[in-house]
Design an enzyme around this catalytic site. Structure first.
Site, PDB file in Angstrom:
ATOM      1  N   ASP A  37      53.737 -31.849 -81.676  1.00 42.31           N
ATOM      2  CA  ASP A  37      53.724 -30.488 -81.122  1.00 42.31           C
ATOM      3  C   ASP A  37      53.586 -29.436 -82.218  1.00 42.31           C
ATOM      4  O   ASP A  37      53.873 -28.268 -82.005  1.00 42.31           O
ATOM      5  CB  ASP A  37      54.999 -30.224 -80.316  1.00 42.31           C
ATOM      6  CG  ASP A  37      56.275 -30.442 -81.118  1.00 42.31           C
ATOM      7  OD1 ASP A  37      56.176 -30.823 -82.307  1.00 42.31           O
ATOM      8  OD2 ASP A  37      57.366 -30.214 -80.574  1.00 42.31           O
TER       9      ASP A  37
ATOM     10  N   LYS B 191      69.487  -3.534 -93.292  1.00 39.41           N
ATOM     11  CA  LYS B 191      68.690  -4.560 -92.593  1.00 39.41           C
ATOM     12  C   LYS B 191      68.053  -5.552 -93.568  1.00 39.41           C
ATOM     13  O   LYS B 191      66.831  -5.650 -93.678  1.00 39.41           O
ATOM     14  CB  LYS B 191      67.623  -3.897 -91.726  1.00 39.41           C
ATOM     15  CG  LYS B 191      68.198  -3.010 -90.629  1.00 39.41           C
ATOM     16  CD  LYS B 191      67.117  -2.411 -89.755  1.00 39.41           C
ATOM     17  CE  LYS B 191      67.726  -1.556 -88.649  1.00 39.41           C
ATOM     18  NZ  LYS B 191      66.686  -0.933 -87.781  1.00 39.41           N
TER      19      LYS B 191
ATOM     20  N   ASP C 178      55.138 -24.365 -84.170  1.00 36.66           N
ATOM     21  CA  ASP C 178      55.857 -25.439 -83.482  1.00 36.66           C
ATOM     22  C   ASP C 178      55.877 -25.071 -82.003  1.00 36.66           C
ATOM     23  O   ASP C 178      56.576 -24.147 -81.587  1.00 36.66           O
ATOM     24  CB  ASP C 178      57.272 -25.549 -84.047  1.00 36.66           C
ATOM     25  CG  ASP C 178      58.106 -26.624 -83.351  1.00 36.66           C
ATOM     26  OD1 ASP C 178      57.597 -27.257 -82.410  1.00 36.66           O
ATOM     27  OD2 ASP C 178      59.262 -26.828 -83.754  1.00 36.66           O
TER      28      ASP C 178
END
Length: 350
Positions: free
Chosen positions: A227, A277, A332
């Site tokens: 996958d 952040k 993925d």
């Protein structure tokens, strides 16, 4: 190209045009490398450079100093084939000298050799037996690797890419709805490859199915999850593995995650700093590996095992395990939004 052959294309700066023409005819590689007495590259000459020199009034006995291309494109030893090919394409050249850190000539890349596909005796095992529960309801009646992306099953995309790099023997580990995979691919004949199957009686994880390999591969083999859609060069990770003489190699990819809030650093009750952040970076398993046949001794037949566990077992036995940093597009396909992204026009290039 063998060292003996490319060395025939080297001439000293004191050469004449006639000597260069003779060399070009003898080697038939359309380039002459000009070096000093210590082997340092001073420039290159092509048949085009010769023609332009003759048009300017030079003769066969003229020295070549005035027509040597002194700022030739060069690459260091060890540069990947794909990068060299990209440089050739971008710069519209068919030859690139290879030099060391001191500027000495150590090789020569030729288009015909760089662009040709090297036949690989190595097998590729594709793990295609997963249940695909995160992709329900898509996987109720279709195994996850058979889900269509741009009109073809994911599995077919993987096989086609590996085939383009010289791989011709594929082993598919199947379980959930495995008969659908066998019916579609058969023995691989209509895809121009050979396909064998490992039939799991129960899910064996991302490495356990390798315990079913019989006979054992003669050469290191590539393993990929069924996958994972990626532009990784399977041949290059194999070459990387061989260069590092590893028992197992894992492709890893840098994953970045930005904290949604400003972070406050404290010591007790004292504020000692701020970071707005921040971005955290880590290497994640990309689901592509190269395994030595001897490493399979760490597996028990029909016993479940995931790849990280196999790598840990090898490390416990002091076997070398290495990481192959990859930067190519990678996806993925594990969740519905991943599938939607893969099916989009940009999916395979993200």
């Amino acid at each position: 190209m063998s060292d003996l052959f490319w060395q025939k294309s080297i001439l000293p700066i004191s050469s004449t045009i006639e000597e260069v023409i003779r060399n070009l005819n003898q080697t038939a590689i359309k380039i002459v490398l000009i070096s000093d007495s210590d082997g340092h590259l001073q420039g290159t000459l092509s048949d085009g450079d010769i023609r332009r020199g003759l048009l300017k009034g030079l003769t066969l006995s003229s020295p070549i100093q005035s027509i040597v291309h002194q700022n030739a494109l060069v690459v260091p030893a060890g540069m990947t084939r794909v990068t060299v090919l990209s440089m050739m394409t971008a710069n519209k050249v068919q030859q690139i000298p290879v030099v060391d850190d001191d500027g000495k000539i150590v090789g020569l890349h030729i288009w015909d050799e760089v662009a040709s596909v090297q036949a690989r005796p190595n097998s590729m095992v594709i793990m295609a037996g997963g249940m695909g529960t995160r992709l329900l309801p898509h996987t109720e009646s279709c195994p996850k690797p058979m889900l269509l992306i741009q009109g073809k099953p994911m599995l077919e995309h993987i096989i086609e890419r590996a085939k383009s790099e010289g791989f011709s023997h594929f082993i598919l580990a199947i379980h959930h709805l495995g008969h659908m995979i066998e019916e579609y691919f058969g023995d691989g004949g209509r895809f121009g490859v050979r396909i064998d199957y490992l039939r799991e009686k129960a899910p064996l994880g991302t490495a356990g199915a390798l315990s079913l390999l019989d006979p054992l591969p003669k050469y290191p083999f590539v393993v990929t999850n069924g996958d994972v859609i990626t532009d990784i060069r399977y041949g290059e990770i194999l070459d990387f593995h061989l260069r590092h003489q590893a028992a197992a190699t894992m492709a890893v990819r840098v994953h970045e995650w930005q904290h949604p809030f400003g972070v406050v650093e404290i010591n007790g009750v004292e504020i000692i700093g701020f970071e707005e952040k921040p971005i955290a970076r880590s290497h994640v398993n990309a689901g592509v590996y190269v395994i030595e046949p001897d490493s399979l001794a760490q597996l028990q037949k029909d016993a479940r095992c995931d790849m990280p566990t196999l790598f840990e077992r090898l490390q416990e036995k002091t076997q070398r395990t290495v990481a192959y940093p990859m930067h190519e597009p990678w996806l993925d396909v594990g969740r519905p939004d991943d599938l939607a992204k893969a099916r989009s026009s940009e999916g395979l290039r993200s």
